[in-house]
Scaffold this active site. Structure first.
Site, PDB file in Angstrom:
ATOM      1  N   ASP A   1       0.821  -1.222   0.000  1.00 16.79           N
ATOM      2  CA  ASP A   1       0.000   0.000   0.000  1.00 16.79           C
ATOM      3  C   ASP A   1       0.852   1.269   0.000  1.00 16.79           C
ATOM      4  O   ASP A   1       0.676   2.154   0.839  1.00 16.79           O
ATOM      5  CB  ASP A   1      -0.944   0.021   1.216  1.00 16.79           C
ATOM      6  CG  ASP A   1      -1.689  -1.283   1.410  1.00 16.79           C
ATOM      7  OD1 ASP A   1      -2.060  -1.900   0.406  1.00 16.79           O
ATOM      8  OD2 ASP A   1      -1.891  -1.686   2.568  1.00 16.79           O
TER       9      ASP A   1
ATOM     10  N   GLU B   1     -11.083   0.775  -4.066  1.00 14.99           N
ATOM     11  CA  GLU B   1     -10.429   1.204  -2.828  1.00 14.99           C
ATOM     12  C   GLU B   1      -9.223   2.068  -3.183  1.00 14.99           C
ATOM     13  O   GLU B   1      -9.005   2.441  -4.332  1.00 14.99           O
ATOM     14  CB  GLU B   1      -9.997  -0.028  -2.013  1.00 14.99           C
ATOM     15  CG  GLU B   1      -9.092  -0.974  -2.781  1.00 14.99           C
ATOM     16  CD  GLU B   1      -8.819  -2.289  -2.069  1.00 14.99           C
ATOM     17  OE1 GLU B   1      -9.113  -2.387  -0.873  1.00 14.99           O
ATOM     18  OE2 GLU B   1      -8.317  -3.218  -2.721  1.00 14.99           O
TER      19      GLU B   1
END
Length: 541
Positions: free
Chosen positions: A13, A193
């Protein structure tokens, strides 16, 4: 060339920012403490682990957090003379490590916070609570000085799309203000997302991840003349993915962020995974890669070759080379602070778990709860960053009964590990054995037969990992290595080796642990820890 991944091992991420000539990447740490890893580079080729900013209980307390919860998807930006770090602290997601429900499969707890600092190395502020409506928050600084928080919106209602789009709300004077707007519902790939917003040539560009963080992962782009939309999709919709190329070395590519170099070129960081051969499991977890991108005449972003796939070797921006000192292979624990490569699990109070001053030159672990505990667990470990490596340690430990254990552990989470430990029982006395926790439909632990050890002497413990093969050994003093006859399965230390109903988002670690399940906190002293990567596989026997 840039050799990808630039951040090997569990570093998912990524969020990137440039401040002057310095580049910083923040990545998720999940249940590992301290929270958020920040790496530093000056040339986009060489990187060093610089700091972990969430170090206090007031910023992060993960006691009781299930596996793969904790810190998700930090976003690091710079504006107004401050670094801004926004992150999610997940308290519940899915099922327990044994496959049982944590109360509900649909109701989740995602708490989003913001901390700031004038320096990347801190001190970082007390957190500002933002919301709990979803995860993957990011902060957008518009050119008029206003700021906006974006995040994935979670919808728990029956029959709903759990990933119900990207919401945005203005942030001012330490809180969210105004109405929350859903600016992007996502595409047919679903699981929308990881939003990041940018402004360029009069357009707002929205970058998201879709398809889930597994084999179907990808990066989606959309744009709008207005901040709140509507957002039109990129002509190719997905601008980077491995989903149709199982032959590539870098799989699972997605969850991206953009940075502009000093001369105006655009680079993308993204997470990826390197599976074992034949598209096997990703024991190194989700890693971070980077490569150049180009803006077309139509105003859309694409990979340099137009193929939309991740690159194992990518062109550099031509910045002056800037190398960093290489971390030592061997740590002798001669300083009062834990070496930067190591972390522990969940607790903001490490003094309850270990000490580097109680016996100088040693890492002392205080026996705490079991290997499966989600509270106070004395386990200190570092990331596995290569498919082939050796690790060893020397331990002094005199257990009095079978509830006291200490040793060398190869760990993914509470339901996936191999643990070479010393213990004691009334039949064999002081002994050595391996406990393995294996993911399957009926959670079971397996044990090797105990190997008797003499009392009162240090024991050297060793592990050799060659892709999916794992071997353990021990020796007393300067004697020969004694290899355990069993070969263990290293491939279970991965996201893909999944227990029923259990989310998996981290990566393999190797380190040391100590348990005293009788509650008397018997300690173990570790004299050193050696971790040595190999680019090839060998049979140490």
């Amino acid at each position: 060339m840039i050799q990808n991944p630039v951040l090997p091992g569990f570093n998912p991420d990524p969020s990137i920012v440039r401040v002057g000539d310095d580049y910083y990447i923040a990545t998720s740490t999940f249940e590992w403490y301290p929270g958020v890893q920040i790496h530093h580079s000056r040339d986009l080729v060489h990187w060093r682990l610089l700091t972990r900013p969430l170090t206090r209980a007031s910023q992060l307390n993960m006691l009781g957090a299930p596996d793969s919860c904790g810190v998700w998807a930090p976003c690091l930006t710079y504006a107004d003379g401050l670094f801004w770090l926004i992150y999610t602290d997940v308290k519940r997601y899915g099922r327990t490590s044994t496959g049982g429900a944590t109360g509900s499969a649909s109701l989740r707890d995602f708490h989003n916070y913001l901390v700031t600092s004038p320096s990347i190395e801190g001190p970082w502020s007390e957190p500002v609570y933002l919301n709990s409506s979803g995860f993957d928050p990011s902060l957008f600084h518009d050119d008029d000085g206003r700021k906006y928080v974006l995040n994935q919106l979670w919808d728990h209602r029956p029959g709903s799309n759990r990933f119900n789009g990207i919401v945005m709300q203005e942030y001012a004077q330490g809180r969210l203000i105004g109405k929350r707007e859903n600016i992007f519902k996502g595409t047919a790939h679903g699981l929308t997302e990881a939003p990041h917003l940018y402004k360029r040539n009069g357009y707002y560009y929205l970058l998201t991840a879709e398809g889930g963080t597994g084999w179907n992962h990808g990066v989606t782009m959309a744009r709008s003349r207005n901040l709140s939309g509507p957002y039109e999709l990129h002509p190719e919709q997905t601008i980077l993915s491995s989903r149709h190329r199982p032959d590539l070395a870098l799989q699972r590519a997605g969850h991206a962020d953009l940075v502009e170099t000093q001369d105006g070129r655009t680079y993308m960081v993204y997470l990826c995974g390197r599976p074992l051969r034949n598209r096997g499991t990703c024991t190194l977890g989700r890693e971070t890669a980077i490569q150049p991108m180009v803006w077309g005449e139509d105003g859309w972003l694409r990979t340099v070759d137009g193929l939309g796939t991740p690159e194992l070797a990518a062109a550099t921006p031509g910045l002056p080379e800037h190398r960093f000192a290489v971390l030592p292979v061997r740590e002798d624990f001669d300083v009062p602070e834990l070496p930067v490569a190591f972390q522990w699990l969940r607790s903001p109070w490490p003094e309850e778990l270990f000490s580097l001053t109680a016996r100088p030159g040693h890492l002392r672990l205080y026996g705490r709860e079991s290997m499966g505990s989600q509270f106070r667990q004395a386990l200190v470990a570092r990331r596995q960053q290569s498919h082939c490596y050796s690790a060893s340690t020397v331990v002094e430990f005199e257990p009095e009964h079978y509830q006291q254990q200490a040793g060398l552990v190869c760990y993914y989470n509470a339901s996936k590990f191999h643990y070479l430990y010393i213990s004691h029982d009334e039949v064999v006395g002081r002994h050595l054995r391996v406990m393995s926790s294996l993911p399957n439909h009926v959670q079971t632990d397996t044990f090797t037969a105990p190997i008797a050890l003499p009392s009162g002497v240090p024991v050297q413990l060793r592990v050799e990992v060659d892709e999916e093969r794992m071997l353990f050994a021990y020796r007393i003093g300067d004697g020969d290595w004694q290899w355990l006859p069993q070969q263990f399965d290293a491939s279970i230390l991965s996201d893909e080796a999944n227990a029923p109903g259990m989310p998996n988002f981290t990566g393999a670690f190797v380190g040391v642990a100590c348990q005293d399940m009788a509650g008397t906190a018997l300690h173990a002293d570790f004299d050193d820890f050696e971790y040595r990567e190999r680019p090839y596989c060998v049979n140490p026997k």
